[in-house]
Structure formats: structure tokens, C-alpha cells
Design a protein around this motif. Structure first.
Motif, mmCIF file in Angstrom:
data_model
loop_
_atom_site.group_PDB
_atom_site.id
_atom_site.type_symbol
_atom_site.label_atom_id
_atom_site.label_comp_id
_atom_site.label_asym_id
_atom_site.label_seq_id
_atom_site.Cartn_x
_atom_site.Cartn_y
_atom_site.Cartn_z
ATOM 1 N N LEU A 1 0.856 -1.175 0.000
ATOM 2 C CA LEU A 1 0.000 0.000 0.000
ATOM 3 C C LEU A 1 0.901 1.237 0.000
ATOM 4 O O LEU A 1 1.639 1.479 0.961
ATOM 5 C CB LEU A 1 -0.897 -0.015 1.238
ATOM 6 C CG LEU A 1 -2.032 1.013 1.273
ATOM 7 C CD1 LEU A 1 -3.075 0.692 0.231
ATOM 8 C CD2 LEU A 1 -2.657 1.023 2.662
ATOM 9 N N THR B 1 -3.364 5.537 0.813
ATOM 10 C CA THR B 1 -4.553 4.924 1.407
ATOM 11 C C THR B 1 -5.408 4.202 0.381
ATOM 12 O O THR B 1 -6.075 3.227 0.716
ATOM 13 C CB THR B 1 -5.392 5.998 2.109
ATOM 14 O OG1 THR B 1 -5.736 7.026 1.173
ATOM 15 C CG2 THR B 1 -4.614 6.611 3.261
ATOM 16 N N GLU B 2 -5.382 4.674 -0.851
ATOM 17 C CA GLU B 2 -6.266 4.085 -1.868
ATOM 18 C C GLU B 2 -5.497 3.631 -3.094
ATOM 19 O O GLU B 2 -6.055 3.529 -4.186
ATOM 20 C CB GLU B 2 -7.335 5.107 -2.267
ATOM 21 C CG GLU B 2 -8.237 5.517 -1.104
ATOM 22 C CD GLU B 2 -9.125 6.690 -1.463
ATOM 23 O OE1 GLU B 2 -8.976 7.222 -2.556
ATOM 24 O OE2 GLU B 2 -9.968 7.059 -0.621
ATOM 25 N N THR B 3 -4.173 3.382 -2.958
ATOM 26 C CA THR B 3 -3.339 2.956 -4.082
ATOM 27 C C THR B 3 -2.486 1.770 -3.668
ATOM 28 O O THR B 3 -1.798 1.817 -2.636
ATOM 29 C CB THR B 3 -2.422 4.099 -4.560
ATOM 30 O OG1 THR B 3 -3.221 5.190 -4.990
ATOM 31 C CG2 THR B 3 -1.567 3.634 -5.736
ATOM 32 N N LEU B 4 -2.530 0.720 -4.488
ATOM 33 C CA LEU B 4 -1.698 -0.460 -4.291
ATOM 34 C C LEU B 4 -0.610 -0.474 -5.368
ATOM 35 O O LEU B 4 -0.917 -0.309 -6.555
ATOM 36 C CB LEU B 4 -2.521 -1.739 -4.393
ATOM 37 C CG LEU B 4 -3.548 -1.982 -3.272
ATOM 38 C CD1 LEU B 4 -4.356 -3.234 -3.580
ATOM 39 C CD2 LEU B 4 -2.858 -2.114 -1.912
ATOM 40 N N SER C 1 -4.712 2.633 -8.522
ATOM 41 C CA SER C 1 -5.215 3.737 -7.710
ATOM 42 C C SER C 1 -6.736 3.815 -7.831
ATOM 43 O O SER C 1 -7.362 3.004 -8.519
ATOM 44 C CB SER C 1 -4.554 5.044 -8.150
ATOM 45 O OG SER C 1 -4.800 5.283 -9.510
ATOM 46 N N LEU D 1 -8.803 3.094 -5.614
ATOM 47 C CA LEU D 1 -9.461 1.974 -4.951
ATOM 48 C C LEU D 1 -10.337 2.501 -3.815
ATOM 49 O O LEU D 1 -10.238 3.662 -3.397
ATOM 50 C CB LEU D 1 -8.416 0.999 -4.411
ATOM 51 C CG LEU D 1 -7.419 0.435 -5.441
ATOM 52 C CD1 LEU D 1 -6.422 -0.475 -4.752
ATOM 53 C CD2 LEU D 1 -8.150 -0.324 -6.545
ATOM 54 N N CYS E 1 -11.382 2.675 0.084
ATOM 55 C CA CYS E 1 -10.706 2.508 1.362
ATOM 56 C C CYS E 1 -11.389 1.410 2.178
ATOM 57 O O CYS E 1 -12.554 1.066 1.954
ATOM 58 C CB CYS E 1 -10.677 3.832 2.129
ATOM 59 S SG CYS E 1 -12.332 4.522 2.461
ATOM 60 N N TYR F 1 -9.241 -6.586 -1.663
ATOM 61 C CA TYR F 1 -9.191 -6.779 -3.121
ATOM 62 C C TYR F 1 -8.422 -8.064 -3.433
ATOM 63 O O TYR F 1 -7.474 -8.435 -2.719
ATOM 64 C CB TYR F 1 -8.479 -5.612 -3.805
ATOM 65 C CG TYR F 1 -9.323 -4.363 -3.905
ATOM 66 C CD1 TYR F 1 -10.161 -4.160 -4.994
ATOM 67 C CD2 TYR F 1 -9.271 -3.391 -2.907
ATOM 68 C CE1 TYR F 1 -10.933 -3.008 -5.088
ATOM 69 C CE2 TYR F 1 -10.034 -2.250 -2.988
ATOM 70 C CZ TYR F 1 -10.873 -2.054 -4.082
ATOM 71 O OH TYR F 1 -11.628 -0.926 -4.179
ATOM 72 N N GLU G 1 -5.740 -5.720 1.540
ATOM 73 C CA GLU G 1 -6.706 -4.759 2.051
ATOM 74 C C GLU G 1 -6.157 -3.345 1.893
ATOM 75 O O GLU G 1 -4.955 -3.113 2.076
ATOM 76 C CB GLU G 1 -7.000 -5.032 3.518
ATOM 77 C CG GLU G 1 -8.067 -4.144 4.124
ATOM 78 C CD GLU G 1 -8.277 -4.422 5.598
ATOM 79 O OE1 GLU G 1 -9.228 -3.879 6.178
ATOM 80 O OE2 GLU G 1 -7.460 -5.188 6.177
ATOM 81 N N THR G 2 -7.037 -2.403 1.592
ATOM 82 C CA THR G 2 -6.634 -1.001 1.506
ATOM 83 C C THR G 2 -6.690 -0.370 2.894
ATOM 84 O O THR G 2 -7.189 -0.956 3.858
ATOM 85 C CB THR G 2 -7.544 -0.222 0.543
ATOM 86 O OG1 THR G 2 -8.901 -0.379 0.958
ATOM 87 C CG2 THR G 2 -7.398 -0.725 -0.871
ATOM 88 N N SER H 1 -5.046 5.722 7.812
ATOM 89 C CA SER H 1 -5.832 6.411 6.792
ATOM 90 C C SER H 1 -5.212 7.775 6.526
ATOM 91 O O SER H 1 -4.248 8.190 7.182
ATOM 92 C CB SER H 1 -7.275 6.585 7.266
ATOM 93 O OG SER H 1 -7.318 7.542 8.318
#
Length: 827
Positions: free
Chosen positions: A474, A477-480, A516, A518, A520, A524, A547-548, A624
Motif C-alpha cells: 500500500l 490509502t487508496e493505491t496499491l 489507484s 481503490l 478505502c 481486493y 486490504e486497503t 488512513s
């Protein structure tokens, strides 16, 4: 040529006459012309001369008498013609009058006569362009001149020769010429000999020869003018054997029965009707070589890189070169300069039966070709090659059959360089194939003549391998971010993050991908799928679960829990097990509280501070994003070191130290009998309306720039006792004075009295409850300053009571004799 000779002779005569006509009178005599028996002189004119006499005397030969001749006075040239050949004479010219008396000897000159006239003994023509003349040599001649004349084009030609015989060149064939010869010495040339008539012979045939077979030579020539017949001679070289002599009146002839590849010397001569042979023309001609033998055809193995045959050629007599030709039109020539008896025909075409013939050649032309030698070429490669993969990891190479092939060799080369080889008579070739590789398959057909050339190459690419060691982390927060090692055979990677509500994916050629946008706090399923342009995508790769980060909480409000505590209320958008951290970040320090509920209390907050309050959710995946910040300002700090100092009986000065966070201050002194207040931005305040002898409570409000107020209480303040009123001074007996006053203070209030004069200072302290005090040793006639002031409980004296001035009179003895002169100051 004849015209040129005549013109030159006329030019010489014209130049001689010109010299005579323009001779200067003062020049000596000179020899004009000389022949074998005559000398001609020229002289200048002599004034008054009517005759001239020319006489010649041989000084070296006294036996000869002097010869002379007389000429008219108008003459300037003359000579004698009865002289001897090749003899030196002294020539003298005399000028004479009409009576032939000698007026003067004009001059003398020596002259040598020419040699005797030679005689032509023989003349003949062996070449059509020349005549050879033989003549007798005469005494005294240093050379001879041959002369040839012809009526054809007025030809005239003279040729100088040293001795007999001499040859005149540049003549025309079969032409009549008149010949003569003259002898020459230092004096000049003799008269021409008697004429000799002769005709030149005919021209030589312009011979051309060819050899059309290995045993014949054909000779031909254009017709020769005035020729009656032709003679041909042929001789084999290098021997001098005269094979034959042939006579013909034709303009061509064929010599047959000759040896193949042999050189011959051929001469041709034309003869006129009188049988006189003219010029001859000779040439060399070789016959064509015989057919070369034997001829051997072998496969050229290990000699060159392309398929070829080597043709060995047997020797042919007289051959300069050999020419090898196949039935397909290919050819080669052995390099004679290197002594090679073979050459190579290349490249060969596959699947053919060749016929090879050899021809020898020389300058005459090619020989008859040899008998054909048959040869079978190597087979052609299979027209079709393909690769099959019946099940993953197992492949086979199949191909179509080739004519003339006895067996096949199959090469399978992987793109990393490894190879596999198998022999087969036509069945498919099996091999193990691994994911992510490209295989190049080639099939060569073989027969006794060799291998087929490289044919079609079958390319087969297996499906790309699944990437190993895939790491998912990660990065926000919303990008792997997903990374993996590149895999063989992959041109493109498709990365997907799958959840129940949709699919997020990215495509790229690099082994890294950022997914990105994704959601929160969501699980996934992440999978990397390698793809190739040839085989598509490998859909068998295993996914990973990830998980995000938690969703961001939002702060609702802040509530004051106490003077140093704040309760923060926020949203909780994540699973119940999520932790929430609230941070109050100031300039100097940070305060935090943690909770899993929807609120959190920040404690021990300092006064006069400003904070930014944010909330962050966190779990095992990570934190977060922080919430939007909410500003927090605590109340100003209460000032320290506050003090109240009474300035006058009705006015006091309040001072305090600086306060953190406060911009202004509201200070109040409160008592039941009155209230005083001031509002200032300074750290001091002057307050009026103070009642003496009164106890006040002291309070302050510290106010920030944003209106936050802190209430501050301090210890009480007691105003000083009131100054006494109605102060009077009475002179007493025994040099004393009494000071009296009226007091509103309690009965236990203490006072002090100070009396100051010009000569002395006096003080006294009355007993409590008294309102007077006596001062001793007062001198009359002086002016005294009197101050009556209360004494504070701490023993200090009130300093602001007024001073009064009195004059003490010396008259009388009554106390009332003191005179009040007014108030001096308030102290």
C-alpha cells in the motif's frame, strides 16, 4: 609526290636569281651552281664595264690549262662548262671595256666540281611500295641521290643514299617509274644518269584467317588489283615444315587435315600476268582445340558454404581455357593461371538432375562440347513446417515430404540458445516446450548429394509464464503498488484488483503497476496476468488478497471538558476494530488521545496555545489519510506577579507580568463601597475612585485576539488609611507645640507627625486613639512644615498626605499664636 619535287626545284632557282639581281656592287664574286663539268659564277656590276671574263684555273693540277669565257657587260652571272669532274678550280671574274682591256679584277673564289655521273646497272621491285636501284660508285662521291618520276599525278621523288644499292620508298603498287641517280660531293651534285624504266609489283593480299573446326583453317582476302593468281604457303609452328604450297585465282581457301589445337604460319602472295610475285602477307592461326576428356563431376564437400559441384576437366591440346556449363545454364571456368584443372558450379538448385558438358577454347574458338555428365542435386527443403502443442509443455514439429529425400534432420532451437536435434524418415519430431519461450524449427532433407538448403522456419511461442515473487504494498490509502520480476515471453502485463463491486486494472510493459482510485477499508483480489502478442494472456496465474487503508474520519465538533481538556467528536466509517488517533498539533508540542469509539478527550492542554486538531484511523494495513484539521485555541494564561500600589489617597497603580495568548486585559478592584475598572493592552493600569481605608477584591480577565477569555483572581487589596483633616498647630509653653487633627479612621489607627523647620526637624508618635501630639523645643519666629500621616499595619507611613506650613510668632504666650500659611504639597 612528283608535284612536290618540281615545286621545290623551282623555288631554289628563283631564290638564286633573286640573289644575283640584288647583289651589292661591293660584294666579291661567288659560286652559284656546280655540276660535274661546269661552274656558274655570279658577280656585282662594275661601273664602265662592257664585258666580263670568267676564267678557271686548277691550282692543284698544273697540267690543265686555264679556261675562260667572256660575257656581255649587262650580265651578272656566267660560267664554264668544259671543266673536269671532282676537281678544285680557282674562279676569277674580270671587268673589261669595249676593247677587252681589263679594267679591274672583281674577285676570285675556289669551286669544286661534282663527281662523275654514275650509271644504273640494275633496278627491281620486291615490294609494291619501293624500288631498289643498283649503280656503280664513282670517285670522290660522298653520297648519291636516287630520283623517281612518274606521269601519274606528276610524281617526283628524290632519296639520298650513301652507297649502292639504294631503295626508293613511298611508291604506288603496279606503277611505271623513270629512275636516275646522281653523285654528290662537297661542291654539289652531278648531272642525272641515263633514265631507267621500271614498274612496281602488285600489292599483298590482306589476309584474314579463321578456324571453324579443330582440323581446318579458312583464309580469305579482298581481290588485289592487277593480280593474276595467288600463292598460299602454310607451315606448322614451331616447326618449319612446309606442309603445302597452293596456287589459286580465288579470294579464299580452306586448309584441311590439320592437327587440333596447333598453330600455323600462313603466307599469301599475289602475282601479275607476267608472273612477278608481289608483296606477301603473313599471319598466324591456331586450330580449335579437340574435345576435352575425361570429364568428372563430384560433390564439392567442405570447399564452399553453398551447395556446389566440382567439375574436373581433362587436357585438350592447344586449349587456352575451358568452359563448363550445366543444363540449367550455370557455368564456370578453371583458373589456368593457378594451374587448376577444375572449377565449381554454384549454387546448385535443389531437386534437379543436371547434365554437365565441357568445352575447350583458344583464340580460334571453342571445341566440340564433351559428352554430358549426369548429376543429381540435393533435395529441396519441405514446403510446409508447423508446430503443434497437444497439451501444455509437450510440442511436436510436423512437415510435408520433399521429393528426392532419403531422411530428414529436424532442428529445434530455443530463443535462449539451447537446441534439440532429431532424425526421422518423415514422422513428426516431439520435444518438451516450456512456458515463455519461442522455438524456431527447421527441417533439412538429405540424399547422397547432401543436405537441402535452409527452408521455412516455423516460429512457435509458448504462453508467457506466471510471474513469481509478486509483491503488493500500500503506497497510499487508496493505491496499491504491485511489483514482480519480468517473465519470459511477456510483451504486456495486465494487473487487476477485483472486489464484489467492480474491477480496477492497468496494462503496461514494465513489471510494476500502481492500482489507484481503490475504495478505502476494502479487501481486493490482486492478480498479474502476462500476455504476448502471439499467444495471448496466461489466465492461470494465482491472485493475492490485499486490504486497503482505513477510510478517513471526519471531526464533527469540539467540546470543552475542563479548563485544560477538550473532547473531540468524529465519524467512524470503518470496521469496529479500527483505532482512531486524535492529534492536537501546536507550535511547541503535540497532544494525542486514542479510542475505538466516536470521541476522544485531549487533556492537559496548556493555556494560551493554538492547535490544529486532526483524526486518523488505523488498523493492521496502515493509517488512513488525516481528517480535515479543526483549529483549537485554549484560553489565555493569567498574568503573574500582579501588584497594586496606591499612588494617592483616591488613586492606585496596578501592574502585572505578560500573559501567553492574551492581547488585552480587563482589571477590576471591587469593594462594597465602590468599584474601579480599566481595559488595556498594556501590562499596567492606573485606577482612580479608590476609597481610602477600604479592602478591595482584585480580578482580571485575560482576553485573546479571537475573544477567548480567562478569568483570573488575585489576593485582595487594602487601600491606605485616610489622611487626617483639620490639622492645626498650637504654641505651648516651655517652647513646645501641639499638633492636632481630626480622623475618620478607626480608633486604633496609628499616626506619625513630622515637623520640619529651618533649624531643626521634629517627629512624634501619638498614642493610639489620640488625635494630637506635642513637639518640644520649637523656636518661635520660624516657619515649620507639618505632616500628619497614618501608619500602615506593616509599619510604613502613608506618603501622600499633604504638608502644611506654619509660622510661629514670638509675641504673646497663647497657643493660638501659630499662623497657618497654607498647604505646601501633597507629599
Amino acid at each position: 609526290m612528283a608535284g612536290t619535287g618540281l615545286r621545290m626545284r623551282a623555288l631554289f632557282l628563283l631564290l638564286g636569281l633573286s640573289q644575283i639581281c640584288t647583289a651589292d656592287h661591293h660584294h666579291n664574286v661567288s659560286v652559284y651552281t656546280v655540276t660535274s663539268y661546269s661552274v656558274t659564277m655570279q658577280w656585282p656590276a662594275y661601273p664602265g664595264a662592257s664585258h666580263y671574263r670568267v676564267q678557271a684555273t686548277p691550282p692543284l693540277d698544273p697540267g690543265h690549262s686555264t679556261a675562260f669565257s667572256t660575257f656581255n657587260g649587262n650580265m651578272a652571272v656566267g660560267g664554264l662548262n668544259t671543266l673536269s669532274a671532282n676537281t678544285v678550280y680557282t674562279m676569277q671574274v674580270d671587268a673589261m671595256d669595249d676593247e677587252l682591256n681589263v679594267l679591274s679584277t672583281i674577285g676570285t673564289e675556289e669551286a669544286l666540281t661534282a663527281p662523275e655521273v654514275p650509271e644504273i646497272t640494275l633496278a627491281y621491285s620486291k615490294q609494291s611500295s619501293s624500288i631498289t636501284v643498283e649503280f656503280n660508285n664513282v670517285t670522290g662521291a660522298t653520297g648519291y641521290i636516287l630520283r623517281a618520276m612518274s606521269d601519274v599525278d606528276d610524281f617526283f621523288e628524290e632519296t639520298a643514299v650513301a652507297v649502292s644499292p639504294g631503295t626508293i620508298q613511298g611508291l604506288d603498287p603496279f606503277t611505271d617509274y623513270t629512275l636516275s641517280v646522281m653523285s654528290v660531293n662537297a661542291g654539289g651534285r652531278s648531272q642525272p644518269s641515263y633514265n631507267y624504266e621500271l614498274r612496281t609489283v602488285v600489292a599483298a593480299p590482306q589476309l584474314a584467317t579463321i578456324s571453324e573446326t579443330d582440323s581446318t583453317i579458312n583464309a580469305s582476302w579482298p581481290p588485289v588489283e592487277h593480280a593474276a593468281f595467288y600463292s598460299l604457303y602454310i607451315i606448322e609452328t614451331p616447326s618449319t615444315n612446309n606442309l603445302s604450297t597452293y596456287i589459286t585465282n580465288q579470294t579464299s581457301f580452306t586448309f584441311d587435315g590439320l592437327s587440333p589445337g596447333t598453330s600455323y604460319y600462313i603466307k599469301a602472295t599475289a602475282s601479275d600476268q607476267d608472273g612477278r610475285a608481289g608483296d606477301h602477307k603473313q599471319t598466324s592461326q591456331i586450330t580449335r582445340p579437340p574435345t576435352p576428356e575425361p570429364v568428372e563431376v563430384l560433390l564439392a564437400i567442405g570447399q564452399i558454404r553453398v551447395p556446389a559441384v566440382r567439375v574436373y576437366v581433362g587436357h585438350a591440346v592447344g586449349a587456352d581455357s575451358y568452359f563448363v556449363e550445366s543444363s540449367t545454364g550455370q557455368n564456370c571456368t578453371p583458373d589456368q593461371s593457378l594451374g587448376l584443372n577444375y572449377c565449381i558450379i554454384s549454387p546448385l538448385a535443389c531437386g534437379q538432375n543436371l547434365s554437365i558438358m565441357v568445352t575447350a577454347a583458344n583464340t580460334a574458338g571453342p571445341s566440340v562440347p564433351s559428352d554430358a555428365e549426369d548429376f543429381q542435386t540435393y533435395p529441396c527443403p519441405p514446403e510446409r513446417i508447423w508446430v503443434e502443442e497437444p497439451w501444455p509443455g509437450s510440442c511436436r514439429v510436423a512437415f510435408s515430404p520433399s521429393p528426392m529425400a532419403d531422411f530428414y534432420m529436424v532442428f529445434v532451437k530455443r530463443d535462449d540458445g539451447s537446441e534439440k536435434l532429431c532424425n526421422t524418415t518423415g514422422a513428426p519430431c516431439d520435444f518438451t516446450c516450456t512456458c515463455g519461450f519461442t522455438y524456431f524449427s527447421t527441417v533439412f532433407a538429405h540424399n547422397p548429394s547432401g543436405s537441402s538448403p535452409l527452408g521455412a522456419v516455423a516460429n512457435y511461442t509458448t504462453i508467457p509464464c506466471c510471474p513469481e515473487d509478486v509483491t503488493v504494498q500500500l503506497v497510499s490509502t487508496e493505491t496499491l503498488e504491485i511489483e514482480w520480476e519480468p517473465v519470459r515471453g511477456a510483451d504486456l502485463y495486465e494487473t487487476r484488483a477485483v472486489q464484489t463491486e467492480g474491477v480496477i486494472h492497468c496494462n503496461g510493459t514494465s513489471p510494476v503497476c500502481a492500482l489507484s482510485d481503490l475504495s478505502c477499508n476494502t479487501w481486493y483480489s490482486v492478480v498479474v496476468t502476462p500476455c504476448s502478442e502471439l499467444r495471448g494472456c496466461n489466465v492461470s496465474c494465482q491472485p493475492q488478497q490485499h486490504e486497503t487503508a482505513p477510510c478517513t474520519p471526519q471531526i464533527h465538533n469540539l467540546t470543552q471538558a475542563s479548563e485544560s481538556s477538550i473532547t473531540v467528536h468524529y465519524t467512524t466509517p470503518n470496521r469496529p476494530s479500527t483505532n482512531y488517533t486524535v492529534s492536537a498539533v501546536g507550535r511547541m508540542d503535540t497532544h494525542r488521545c486514542r479510542s475505538q469509539s466516536a470521541s476522544c478527550e485531549l487533556t492537559q492542554l496548556p493555556c494560551g496555545a493554538v492547535f490544529e486538531v486532526v483524526a486518523v484511523a488505523s488498523n493492521a494495513v496502515g493509517p488512513s489519510l488525516p481528517s480535515f484539521s479543526v483549529p483549537l485555541e485554549t484560553g489565555p494564561c493569567c498574568p503573574s506577579n500582579l501588584s497594586v500600589m496606591q499612588v494617592t489617597q483616591a488613586m492606585s497603580n496596578v501592574t502585572w507580568g505578560p500573559s501567553l495568548g492574551a492581547r488585552s486585559y480587563m482589571t477590576a478592584l471591587t469593594a462594597p463601597r465602590g468599584h474601579a475598572q480599566c481595559h488595556t493592552m498594556s501590562t499596567h493600569c492606573l485606577m482612580g475612585c479608590i476609597t481610602c481605608g477600604t479592602n478591595y477584591s482584585v480580578n482580571m480577565e485575560a482576553i485573546s485576539s479571537t475573544g477567548h477569555v480567562s478569568n483570573c483572581s488575585y489576593s485582595g487589596f487594602s487601600a491606605s488609611a485616610c489622611c487626617p483633616t483639620h490639622v492645626k498647630l498650637h504654641r505651648m509653653s516651655n517652647h513646645s507645640m501641639r499638633v492636632s487633627w481630626r480622623s475618620s479612621a478607626p480608633a486604633n489607627q496609628n499616626y506619625t507627625v513630622a515637623v520640619s523647620g529651618a533649624g531643626s526637624n521634629h517627629t512624634c508618635t501619638p498614642a493610639p486613639s489620640r488625635s494630637y501630639c506635642d513637639v518640644q523645643n520649637v523656636t518661635c519666629g520660624d516657619v515649620y512644615t507639618v505632616v500628619v500621616a497614618p501608619v500602615n499595619s506593616d509599619g510604613s507611613v502613608v506618603s501622600f498626605c499633604p504638608r502644611r506650613m506654619y509660622a510661629v510668632s514670638c509675641s504673646g504666650n497663647s497657643v493660638g499664636m501659630a499662623i497657618y500659611r497654607g498647604r505646601v504639597s501633597t507629599g
